[in-house]
Design a protein around this motif. Structure first.
Motif, PDB file in Angstrom:
ATOM      1  N   ASN A 179      10.404  -0.617   0.861  1.00 52.98           N
ATOM      2  CA  ASN A 179      11.205  -0.601  -0.358  1.00 52.98           C
ATOM      3  C   ASN A 179      10.323  -0.280  -1.570  1.00 52.98           C
ATOM      4  N   ASN A 180      10.949   0.172  -2.633  1.00 56.62           N
ATOM      5  CA  ASN A 180      10.196   0.571  -3.834  1.00 56.62           C
ATOM      6  C   ASN A 180      10.254  -0.490  -4.929  1.00 56.62           C
ATOM      7  N   ILE A 181      10.523  -1.733  -4.534  1.00 59.44           N
ATOM      8  CA  ILE A 181      10.565  -2.825  -5.507  1.00 59.44           C
ATOM      9  C   ILE A 181       9.136  -3.302  -5.744  1.00 59.44           C
ATOM     10  N   ILE A 182       8.522  -2.811  -6.796  1.00 56.55           N
ATOM     11  CA  ILE A 182       7.127  -3.100  -7.097  1.00 56.55           C
ATOM     12  C   ILE A 182       7.051  -3.721  -8.492  1.00 56.55           C
ATOM     13  N   SER A 183       6.510  -4.928  -8.541  1.00 54.38           N
ATOM     14  CA  SER A 183       6.311  -5.619  -9.819  1.00 54.38           C
ATOM     15  C   SER A 183       4.832  -5.557 -10.184  1.00 54.38           C
ATOM     16  N   PHE A 184       4.535  -5.203 -11.443  1.00 51.44           N
ATOM     17  CA  PHE A 184       3.138  -5.121 -11.857  1.00 51.44           C
ATOM     18  C   PHE A 184       3.038  -5.330 -13.367  1.00 51.44           C
ATOM     19  N   GLY A 210      -0.292  -5.818  -9.181  1.00 48.04           N
ATOM     20  CA  GLY A 210       1.112  -5.954  -8.810  1.00 48.04           C
ATOM     21  C   GLY A 210       1.286  -6.171  -7.326  1.00 48.04           C
ATOM     22  N   SER A 211       2.539  -6.218  -6.925  1.00 47.56           N
ATOM     23  CA  SER A 211       2.876  -6.444  -5.517  1.00 47.56           C
ATOM     24  C   SER A 211       4.264  -5.894  -5.251  1.00 47.56           C
ATOM     25  N   GLY A 212       4.597  -5.744  -3.963  1.00 46.93           N
ATOM     26  CA  GLY A 212       5.925  -5.270  -3.587  1.00 46.93           C
ATOM     27  C   GLY A 212       5.900  -4.519  -2.279  1.00 46.93           C
ATOM     28  N   GLY A 213       6.857  -3.589  -2.123  1.00 50.06           N
ATOM     29  CA  GLY A 213       6.930  -2.756  -0.937  1.00 50.06           C
ATOM     30  C   GLY A 213       6.044  -1.529  -1.072  1.00 50.06           C
ATOM     31  N   ASN A 214       6.018  -0.730  -0.002  1.00 48.23           N
ATOM     32  CA  ASN A 214       5.162   0.456   0.010  1.00 48.23           C
ATOM     33  C   ASN A 214       5.904   1.599   0.690  1.00 48.23           C
ATOM     34  N   PRO A 215       6.593   2.452  -0.086  1.00 49.85           N
ATOM     35  CA  PRO A 215       7.355   3.549   0.525  1.00 49.85           C
ATOM     36  C   PRO A 215       6.485   4.583   1.229  1.00 49.85           C
ATOM     37  N   ARG A 216       5.171   4.573   0.997  1.00 50.10           N
ATOM     38  CA  ARG A 216       4.289   5.571   1.609  1.00 50.10           C
ATOM     39  C   ARG A 216       3.601   5.049   2.875  1.00 50.10           C
ATOM     40  N   LEU A 217       4.108   3.980   3.437  1.00 49.17           N
ATOM     41  CA  LEU A 217       3.561   3.481   4.693  1.00 49.17           C
ATOM     42  C   LEU A 217       3.732   4.513   5.803  1.00 49.17           C
ATOM     43  N   ARG A 218       2.730   4.604   6.658  1.00 46.81           N
ATOM     44  CA  ARG A 218       2.808   5.432   7.849  1.00 46.81           C
ATOM     45  C   ARG A 218       3.074   4.543   9.074  1.00 46.81           C
ATOM     46  N   PRO A 219       3.595   5.105  10.152  1.00 52.50           N
ATOM     47  CA  PRO A 219       3.891   4.297  11.343  1.00 52.50           C
ATOM     48  C   PRO A 219       2.632   3.732  12.000  1.00 52.50           C
ATOM     49  N   THR A 248      -4.054   3.975 -14.925  1.00 55.18           N
ATOM     50  CA  THR A 248      -2.895   3.526 -14.147  1.00 55.18           C
ATOM     51  C   THR A 248      -3.301   3.044 -12.754  1.00 55.18           C
ATOM     52  N   VAL A 249      -4.556   3.266 -12.370  1.00 53.84           N
ATOM     53  CA  VAL A 249      -5.039   2.813 -11.068  1.00 53.84           C
ATOM     54  C   VAL A 249      -5.436   1.346 -11.167  1.00 53.84           C
ATOM     55  N   GLY A 250      -4.810   0.526 -10.328  1.00 54.32           N
ATOM     56  CA  GLY A 250      -5.112  -0.898 -10.342  1.00 54.32           C
ATOM     57  C   GLY A 250      -5.150  -1.466  -8.945  1.00 54.32           C
ATOM     58  N   LEU A 251      -4.811  -2.729  -8.823  1.00 51.18           N
ATOM     59  CA  LEU A 251      -4.820  -3.414  -7.532  1.00 51.18           C
ATOM     60  C   LEU A 251      -3.401  -3.779  -7.116  1.00 51.18           C
ATOM     61  N   PHE A 252      -3.177  -3.785  -5.810  1.00 53.50           N
ATOM     62  CA  PHE A 252      -1.837  -3.969  -5.256  1.00 53.50           C
ATOM     63  C   PHE A 252      -1.921  -4.928  -4.077  1.00 53.50           C
ATOM     64  N   SER A 253      -0.918  -5.786  -3.962  1.00 57.94           N
ATOM     65  CA  SER A 253      -0.795  -6.686  -2.811  1.00 57.94           C
ATOM     66  C   SER A 253       0.525  -6.394  -2.114  1.00 57.94           C
ATOM     67  N   GLY A 254       0.429  -6.067  -0.847  1.00 59.21           N
ATOM     68  CA  GLY A 254       1.609  -5.715  -0.072  1.00 59.21           C
ATOM     69  C   GLY A 254       1.201  -5.015   1.205  1.00 59.21           C
ATOM     70  N   PRO A 255       2.152  -4.418   1.922  1.00 61.48           N
ATOM     71  CA  PRO A 255       1.831  -3.774   3.201  1.00 61.48           C
ATOM     72  C   PRO A 255       1.067  -2.464   2.996  1.00 61.48           C
ATOM     73  N   VAL A 256      -0.025  -2.287   3.745  1.00 58.45           N
ATOM     74  CA  VAL A 256      -0.816  -1.058   3.709  1.00 58.45           C
ATOM     75  C   VAL A 256      -1.276  -0.725   5.123  1.00 58.45           C
ATOM     76  N   ASN A 257      -1.586   0.540   5.342  1.00 58.75           N
ATOM     77  CA  ASN A 257      -2.098   0.978   6.641  1.00 58.75           C
ATOM     78  C   ASN A 257      -3.575   0.643   6.793  1.00 58.75           C
ATOM     79  N   THR A 258      -3.943   0.278   8.009  1.00 58.90           N
ATOM     80  CA  THR A 258      -5.340   0.050   8.357  1.00 58.90           C
ATOM     81  C   THR A 258      -5.634   0.799   9.653  1.00 58.90           C
ATOM     82  N   LYS A 259      -6.905   0.759  10.066  1.00 60.67           N
ATOM     83  CA  LYS A 259      -7.318   1.414  11.305  1.00 60.67           C
ATOM     84  C   LYS A 259      -8.038   0.423  12.192  1.00 60.67           C
TER      85      LYS A 259
END
Length: 898
Positions: free
Chosen positions: A637-642, A655-664, A722-733
């Motif tokens: 979802n694109n609900i991002i609070s910052f 900020g924090s929220g969803g991440n519409p650019r998540l990959r599978p 505009t580049v800051g820190l974000f808490s939420g779902p992200v891709n890892t390896k």
């Protein structure tokens, strides 16, 4: 539904085959002499006919044997007779598969150590929408009576396009042209629970079903209709700790307590219909329709209070040192006393789901080696859920304690003592702890969530036989899926009228008090649904709910190509397939407050399945593939609070929220399976698997780099970038999962005819896994159990059938859905569930031929579901966080086929 079979003895090919075949040679040879039909037509009078549960096991064994992928199967014993009370329970008895119980129902499935968010579910090969916020199908939306079987695919092949990192579950319904005769079946059963937690709730229920199958027009057309209705209760005793905090230096105990008596009434209607027609010798038309209406009413009567805050005072405590070396010097509270202001809660959660699924299929076969198929489908789930909470006590934010309490640690969590009278009719509706904000006195809260999950798909493919070489046929096709999931949310608080601090509870709405366990005694009870309509409380809408709305859509194209392989390697036959999918995905995420965010990407997924089929009924399988599973839909979802954060130098946005650019999620997978079959009677198999996690998702990463450009201006001071820190779902390896499974179905007649009718089926699996969060630290995969096992012992002969079953899973990280749509992840302890059944099928020629009767007992030991808290990141014994019991369930019923 009878299964006829013949067995033939064969010579050995390998040492492995010799060892296994030796076990079954006497019985196989005897059967071969009696039923071998190589040179003559079968003698129907002397043919061996197997029915019931044994026939279902043989059908499942045959499905596993002939499939080109590694698959586990459940088959119906007869029309409307899956082996278990629910689909989830039947699937959970398969090797390498476990269930997580929800309100006592086994409706959430884990495959090979991964939770439900890592696998997909299809109905007749078509992906389905879901009744929750994610993609994971909850199996209680599908009545077991309408299904003919279930296949669980553990390896991938190119023409299976639904995805799944660890597997996919395909539910199958009846195909009338395969029956070739008229079938009418009806059935009913009654249900009894031995624990009635709320006096006004039922502890008895029932289920009924009917099925009609027939063919006509010289067997060129057929119809199958099924309907099932259930009205059944569920009872839950639910104890929870708020968490753990310090009573003294390094002495940890619960920071608050909550305990509920919960009763759920679940009514469900399921209807399924299939029409088939052979439009000439080459063309077959099939249309399917499925509808499910799911109506649940959950009443929760409970007691809650803080211990380490909010006016409570700990008077005394005793603690025992922790033996875990990671918590040196720490201790756990074993006994404590405190005073405070208790809260009496009467909650209600009502949910209605409507699921629709329709599909049409044209299959063409010119009988000269060319086949084509066109399939169109639509699935939709509309969900409405209302969570209503009300609180009562001696008054609002009183300066004096409402009671004195004590706790004692036991082997089933904590037991309590209390001087508080929770059944006092002088209790009032109010904010007991004084937590209300600027919207008035909050005596309750109401949240309504409405969602729609809509999926449309079209698929076309063509296959051409090649013959005469290693490549047996070639199939090419394309699958297009459009899926959208939307959520709207309304929230409001319940205030006492006219600005009062509290509202009296009228005597005419009171119910018989609920008696809690664990020492808390009786509680005042009422139906909170009547409070606002009758004017006892006022509803005040809040704007927050609208900001949580989202709409996520996926537009997916999947062209694929696959070659089916077949070759003779001496006396061994090689079969299998090799292929590739190329997947293009467009994602659109929008909401009411944030702008629409779009993303797109490609994935290429090759797959290989090789099966070496030896004449001794030994099959060796090898599979290699790239696999993927799409993220949870709410995570995108694109609900991002910052906002501006001056704590950093220089200040930045955080900020924090969803991440519409998540990959599978993505993995590279290898599988090896060695299987010995006893014709179609049974099998034993050893399966090994390994997956490298090429891409994983850290669901709650903290402080990762994120560019907030393009999002709405939060106002106030602005940082230089505009580049800051974000808490939420992200891709890892990075990470892996590997394991081994030992599985089998062993009718004892393969050892000696004297044990005909007796048998075992089941399996045990071991899994080792590791994933990493965004910082490279080990992360536990949800649903992962190191050990999973299940076993069913059965006897079936001359119509009598008896079986007892157990399923076990070691501890795992469980996902518990929050009403907000998020997940509460807790360390679930190991559990073992026991079930049993006894029945009789009236035999051919008797006056009651076609009638089957049975009695079942479920959860016979009333096994708890319990979780542990973590102290400084470590889960240790006796840090109880949740402890639920569901009672034993007893069922008696019949099916009648004529």
């Amino acid at each position: 539904m009878a299964i006829r079979y013949s067995l033939r003895a064969s010579a050995s090919l390998s040492a492995f085959a010799v060892a296994l075949t030796a076990l079954s040679t006497p019985a196989v040879a005897q059967d071969a002499a009696a039923t071998d039909t190589t040179d003559a037509a079968p003698d129907e009078a002397n043919a061996i006919v197997v029915t019931g549960y044994r026939a279902a096991l043989q059908s499942a064994t045959n499905e596993k044997k002939r499939n080109e992928a590694i698959v586990e199967s459940v088959k119906a014993e007869d029309i409307g007779k899956l082996p278990d009370n629910s689909i989830g329970e039947s699937i959970a008895r398969l090797p390498g598969i476990a269930a997580q119980r929800s309100n006592g129902r086994a409706n959430i499935i884990s495959i090979r150590g991964f939770g439900p968010d890592f696998s997909t579910t299809t109905l007749n090969g078509r992906e389905q929408t879901t009744t929750n916020d994610s993609r994971a199908v909850e199996f209680d939306q599908f009545p077991s009576e309408i299904l003919s079987g279930v296949n669980v695919y553990k390896t991938s092949q190119a023409d299976h396009t639904a995805g799944g990192l660890v597997g996919s579950v395909d539910l199958r319904t009846i195909r009338p042209l395969e029956q070739k005769k008229r079938i009418i079946a009806v059935g009913a059963r009654g249900t009894y629970i031995d624990d009635q937690v709320n006096p006004e709730a039922d502890n008895k229920g029932y289920r009924v079903f009917g099925t009609f199958v027939d063919t006509f027009a010289d067997d060129t057309m057929g119809i199958a209709l099924s309907a099932a209705y259930s009205s059944e209760p569920y009872s839950i005793r639910d104890w929870n700790a708020w968490g753990y905090g310090e009573y003294g230096p390094n002495a940890y105990g619960i920071s608050g307590v909550k305990t509920w008596a919960e009763s759920e009434q679940l009514d469900r209607l399921g209807v399924n219909g299939t029409f088939q027609a052979k439009l000439g010798d080459q063309l077959t038309f099939t249309v399917d329709g499925f509808y499910s209406h799911f109506n649940s009413k959950l009443d929760q009567k409970g007691f809650e209070m803080p211990i380490l805050c909010c006016g409570s005072t700990v008077a005394s405590y005793q603690a025992t040192p922790v033996s875990n070396p990671l918590l040196a010097g720490a201790s756990i509270i074993t006994d404590a006393t405190w005073t405070g202001r208790p809260i009496v809660e009467n909650y209600a959660t009502d949910q209605k789901n409507d699921t629709y699924s329709f599909g049409g299929n044209l299959a063409w076969d010119n009988d000269n080696g060319t086949r084509a198929m066109l399939d169109v489908s639509w699935s939709r789930t509309d969900r409405w859920q209302d969570r209503l909470e009300t609180t009562a006590g001696l008054g609002r934010n009183l300066p004096t304690p409402g009671g004195t309490f004590g706790s004692t640690l036991t082997n089933h969590a904590l037991e309590f003592t209390s001087t508080f009278d929770g059944s006092n009719t002088n209790l009032v509706l109010t904010d007991v702890e004084g937590w209300s904000g600027g919207d008035g006195i909050q005596a309750g809260y109401d949240k309504i969530r409405k969602s729609r999950d809509d999926l449309k798909a079209i698929r076309a493919e063509i296959e051409q036989d090649i013959g005469g070489g290693f490549i047996d046929s070639v199939k090419v096709g394309v699958d297009h899926t459009y899926r959208s999931k939307s959520l709207t949310q309304d929230e409001g608080i319940l205030n006492p009228p006219n600005g009062a601090d509290s509202a009296a509870i009228p005597a005419d709405i009171l119910l018989k008090p609920t008696v809690l366990d664990r020492g808390f005694g009786p509680l005042i009870s009422y139906d909170p649904r009547v409070l606002v309509p009758s004017g006892i409380l006022d509803y005040k809408a809040l704007p927050y709910g609208a900001s949580q709305a989202y709409d996520i859509s996926e537009n997916v194209w999947t062209p694929f190509a696959m070659a089916n392989l077949r070759a003779d390697l001496g006396t061994t036959e090689l079969t299998g397939n090799i292929g590739v999918q190329a997947i293009h995905t467009d994602v659109t995420s929008s909401g009411l407050t944030n702008p629409t965010i779009e993303d797109s990407y490609w994935m290429v997924l090759p797959s290989l399945n090789l099966n070496f089929r030896a004449p001794e009924d030994v099959v060796v399988r090898f599979a290699a593939s790239k696999q993927m599973m799409r993220p949870r839909l709410p995570s995108m979802n694109n609900i991002i609070s910052f906002g501006y954060n001056p704590a950093f130098t220089p200040p930045i946005y955080t900020g924090s929220g969803g991440n519409p650019r998540l990959r599978p999620y993505m993995a590279t997978a290898l599988d090896l399976s060695v299987e010995k079959y006893f014709a179609t009677k049974g099998y034993v198999a050893v399966q090994l698997y390994w997956k490298h996690l090429d891409k994983y998702i850290d669901p709650s990463a903290n402080n990762t780099e994120f560019d907030y450009a393009g999002l709405p201006d939060p106002g106030g001071l602005k940082p230089s970038s505009t580049v800051g820190l974000f808490s939420g779902p992200v891709n890892t390896k990075g990470g892996y999962i590997m394991g081994a499974e030992l599985a089998g179905t062993l009718p004892f007649e393969v050892f000696t005819p004297a044990l005909s009718g007796f048998g075992l089926t089941g399996g045990i699996s071991y899994t080792d896994t590791k994933a990493f969060d965004v910082n490279g630290n080990p992360s536990v995969i949800p649903g992962y159990s190191k050990w999973v096992g299940n076993l069913t012992a059965f006897f079936e002969k001359a119509g009598f059938n008896v079986r007892g079953s157990m399923r076990y899973r070691s501890g795992f990280l469980g996902d518990f859905s929050l009403f907000s749509g998020g997940l509460d992840r807790q360390a679930v302890l190991s559990e073992t569930v026991y079930d049993a059944q006894i029945g009789y099928d009236f035999q051919p020629g008797s006056a009651l031929e076609g009638l089957s009767v049975f009695v079942q007992g479920q959860n016979l030991t009333d096994e708890r579901q319990a979780t542990l808290a973590q102290i400084n990141g470590v889960a240790i014994d006796n840090t109880w966080l949740k402890y639920q019991t569901y009672g034993r369930r007893f069922l008696a019923g019949f099916t009648y086929k004529f």
